[in-house]
Motif scaffolding. Sequence first.
Motif, PDB file in Angstrom:
ATOM      1  N   ASP A  77       0.764  -1.330   0.312  1.00  0.00           N
ATOM      2  CA  ASP A  77      -0.284   0.497  -0.030  1.00  0.00           C
ATOM      3  C   ASP A  77       1.052   1.561   0.086  1.00  0.00           C
ATOM      4  O   ASP A  77       0.512   2.119  -0.052  1.00  0.00           O
ATOM      5  CB  ASP A  77      -1.137  -0.183   0.965  1.00  0.00           C
ATOM      6  CG  ASP A  77      -1.602  -1.003   1.333  1.00  0.00           C
ATOM      7  OD1 ASP A  77      -2.515  -1.856  -0.235  1.00  0.00           O
ATOM      8  OD2 ASP A  77      -2.382  -1.536   1.870  1.00  0.00           O
ATOM      9  N   ALA A  78       1.802   1.452   0.701  1.00  0.00           N
ATOM     10  CA  ALA A  78       2.992   2.427   0.393  1.00  0.00           C
ATOM     11  C   ALA A  78       3.384   2.676  -0.402  1.00  0.00           C
ATOM     12  O   ALA A  78       3.506   3.536  -1.022  1.00  0.00           O
ATOM     13  CB  ALA A  78       3.721   2.047   1.974  1.00  0.00           C
ATOM     14  N   VAL A  79       3.935   1.538  -1.008  1.00  0.00           N
ATOM     15  CA  VAL A  79       4.487   2.077  -2.803  1.00  0.00           C
ATOM     16  C   VAL A  79       3.475   2.601  -3.623  1.00  0.00           C
ATOM     17  O   VAL A  79       3.517   3.299  -4.273  1.00  0.00           O
ATOM     18  CB  VAL A  79       4.766   0.402  -3.161  1.00  0.00           C
ATOM     19  CG1 VAL A  79       4.943   0.732  -4.421  1.00  0.00           C
ATOM     20  CG2 VAL A  79       6.079   0.006  -2.285  1.00  0.00           C
ATOM     21  N   VAL A  80       2.399   1.695  -4.070  1.00  0.00           N
ATOM     22  CA  VAL A  80       1.139   2.683  -4.136  1.00  0.00           C
ATOM     23  C   VAL A  80       0.920   4.789  -4.105  1.00  0.00           C
ATOM     24  O   VAL A  80       0.619   4.960  -4.750  1.00  0.00           O
ATOM     25  CB  VAL A  80       0.403   1.862  -4.186  1.00  0.00           C
ATOM     26  CG1 VAL A  80      -1.774   2.495  -5.179  1.00  0.00           C
ATOM     27  CG2 VAL A  80      -0.140   0.283  -4.647  1.00  0.00           C
ATOM     28  N   ALA A  81       0.792   4.204  -2.723  1.00  0.00           N
ATOM     29  CA  ALA A  81       0.324   5.397  -1.993  1.00  0.00           C
ATOM     30  C   ALA A  81       1.996   6.699  -2.550  1.00  0.00           C
ATOM     31  O   ALA A  81       1.094   8.116  -2.941  1.00  0.00           O
ATOM     32  CB  ALA A  81       0.760   5.021  -0.613  1.00  0.00           C
ATOM     33  N   LYS A  82       2.744   6.468  -3.138  1.00  0.00           N
ATOM     34  CA  LYS A  82       3.859   6.906  -3.256  1.00  0.00           C
ATOM     35  C   LYS A  82       3.612   7.283  -4.977  1.00  0.00           C
ATOM     36  O   LYS A  82       4.351   8.418  -5.182  1.00  0.00           O
ATOM     37  CB  LYS A  82       5.158   6.243  -3.094  1.00  0.00           C
ATOM     38  CG  LYS A  82       5.877   6.463  -1.681  1.00  0.00           C
ATOM     39  CD  LYS A  82       6.804   5.961  -1.176  1.00  0.00           C
ATOM     40  CE  LYS A  82       7.040   5.516   0.632  1.00  0.00           C
ATOM     41  NZ  LYS A  82       8.536   4.972   0.002  1.00  0.00           N
ATOM     42  N   ALA A  83       3.265   6.791  -5.558  1.00  0.00           N
ATOM     43  CA  ALA A  83       2.602   7.012  -7.505  1.00  0.00           C
ATOM     44  C   ALA A  83       1.963   8.559  -7.543  1.00  0.00           C
ATOM     45  O   ALA A  83       0.891   7.978  -6.544  1.00  0.00           O
ATOM     46  CB  ALA A  83       2.313   5.849  -7.671  1.00  0.00           C
ATOM     47  N   THR A  84       2.301   9.251  -7.736  1.00  0.00           N
ATOM     48  CA  THR A  84       1.605  10.529  -8.262  1.00  0.00           C
ATOM     49  C   THR A  84       1.444  10.700  -9.753  1.00  0.00           C
ATOM     50  O   THR A  84       0.147  11.928  -9.882  1.00  0.00           O
ATOM     51  CB  THR A  84       3.078  11.908  -8.202  1.00  0.00           C
ATOM     52  OG1 THR A  84       3.989  11.284  -8.991  1.00  0.00           O
ATOM     53  CG2 THR A  84       3.623  11.979  -7.277  1.00  0.00           C
ATOM     54  N   ASN A  85       1.046   9.636 -10.346  1.00  0.00           N
ATOM     55  CA  ASN A  85       0.343  10.216 -11.958  1.00  0.00           C
ATOM     56  C   ASN A  85       0.055   8.872 -12.264  1.00  0.00           C
ATOM     57  O   ASN A  85       0.369   7.469 -11.600  1.00  0.00           O
ATOM     58  CB  ASN A  85       1.285  10.558 -12.825  1.00  0.00           C
ATOM     59  CG  ASN A  85       2.454   9.971 -12.926  1.00  0.00           C
ATOM     60  OD1 ASN A  85       2.441   8.809 -13.802  1.00  0.00           O
ATOM     61  ND2 ASN A  85       3.762  10.393 -13.077  1.00  0.00           N
ATOM     62  N   PRO A  86      -1.014   8.372 -13.185  1.00  0.00           N
ATOM     63  CA  PRO A  86      -1.444   7.218 -13.763  1.00  0.00           C
ATOM     64  C   PRO A  86      -0.542   5.911 -14.087  1.00  0.00           C
ATOM     65  O   PRO A  86      -1.130   5.140 -13.900  1.00  0.00           O
ATOM     66  CB  PRO A  86      -2.366   7.261 -14.491  1.00  0.00           C
ATOM     67  CG  PRO A  86      -2.553   8.720 -14.271  1.00  0.00           C
ATOM     68  CD  PRO A  86      -1.435   9.512 -13.711  1.00  0.00           C
ATOM     69  N   ILE A  87       0.082   6.516 -14.987  1.00  0.00           N
ATOM     70  CA  ILE A  87       1.451   5.485 -15.347  1.00  0.00           C
ATOM     71  C   ILE A  87       1.944   5.198 -14.076  1.00  0.00           C
ATOM     72  O   ILE A  87       2.312   3.569 -13.863  1.00  0.00           O
ATOM     73  CB  ILE A  87       2.437   6.739 -16.636  1.00  0.00           C
ATOM     74  CG1 ILE A  87       1.464   6.898 -17.323  1.00  0.00           C
ATOM     75  CG2 ILE A  87       3.722   5.653 -16.347  1.00  0.00           C
ATOM     76  CD1 ILE A  87       2.322   7.522 -18.547  1.00  0.00           C
ATOM     77  N   ALA A  88       2.942   6.535 -13.191  1.00  0.00           N
ATOM     78  CA  ALA A  88       3.090   5.578 -12.535  1.00  0.00           C
ATOM     79  C   ALA A  88       2.456   4.949 -11.002  1.00  0.00           C
ATOM     80  O   ALA A  88       2.902   3.830 -10.558  1.00  0.00           O
ATOM     81  CB  ALA A  88       3.482   6.276 -11.127  1.00  0.00           C
ATOM     82  N   ARG A  89       1.584   4.960 -11.032  1.00  0.00           N
ATOM     83  CA  ARG A  89       0.478   4.203 -10.447  1.00  0.00           C
ATOM     84  C   ARG A  89       0.322   2.907 -10.625  1.00  0.00           C
ATOM     85  O   ARG A  89       0.283   1.900  -9.631  1.00  0.00           O
ATOM     86  CB  ARG A  89      -1.307   4.924 -10.170  1.00  0.00           C
ATOM     87  CG  ARG A  89      -1.837   4.310  -8.772  1.00  0.00           C
ATOM     88  CD  ARG A  89      -3.118   5.315  -8.854  1.00  0.00           C
ATOM     89  NE  ARG A  89      -3.144   6.439  -8.089  1.00  0.00           N
ATOM     90  CZ  ARG A  89      -2.810   8.000  -9.154  1.00  0.00           C
ATOM     91  NH1 ARG A  89      -3.368   7.485 -10.411  1.00  0.00           N
ATOM     92  NH2 ARG A  89      -2.425   9.025  -8.816  1.00  0.00           N
TER      93      ARG A  89
END
Length: 288
Positions: free
Chosen positions: A229-241
């Motif tokens: 969950d922490a890894v996903v939370a750090k994503a800032t845009n759709p591609i990164a997410r």
Amino acid sequence: STKLDLTGALGTNMMPVLDALDGKGSLSTSRVALEGFPMLQKVADALKTPRLSSPTLDAIRSTVEIKDGRLHVRPFHVRVGNVGMSVEGSNGIDQSLDYTLGLVLPRGALGDAAKQVVQGLATRAGRAGLNLQAADSVRVGVNVAGTVKSPTVDVGLGEAVTSAGQQVEKAVTGQAKAKVDSAEIQARRRAQAQADSMVAAAQRQADGVRADARKLADQMRAEGNRQADAVVAKATNPIARAAAQRVADAMRKEADDKANALVRQADQRADSIMADARKKADRLGAGG
């Protein structure tokens, strides 16, 4: 918990054809409380022994085989309080039952109504003179048929008493033989008590191993989910997410795989503990 290997066919709707399944596996439980189980309610009514209607069973270990869609249960033994019970038989996809139960009822567990039932069975079996006061316990056989929701039971005395015949023999052969027999019986009882205690202690240890492993496995899964969950939370845009989601899924799977492996190892260790205890108990009960 259970481990099953199954083979079979799929129907035109891509669902398993249940009456064509084959397989085998094992079944294990910790203590189990049963309520509202028609088969045991029928047995309890037939023997006038209410405690059997909603029993708490000790840990069960059994192997099963599925053939032509019918579940066959290999013989296993379990205790219901101070009542010993052996179970074997099968049941079908259609809920039909075909089981044989063997119960060892201590004399102290028989109320007045149950004693009348046993005396009636003795009369039916040609043993009208059965002396329950001279018996340590009574063996009763039960054949179960019908269906899960509407079972039928047929009760027979079978190998009825463990010590009534011994009492007769002692009276005939005299006091000296009685003392020898009594000493042998007491020795067997002590050995059996030690064996039962050994198995019970091993069961507690095995249950503890399983419980600790499952607790740790849950913690491993929870930590894996937290990190994912922490890894996903750090994503800032759709591609990164999207990329983070793939990484998170892999992290969850890795944590789950490790947790499952830990549980399997614990189960193997617990099974080994119980197998070793049973071998020692068998040797002790056999006098070796």
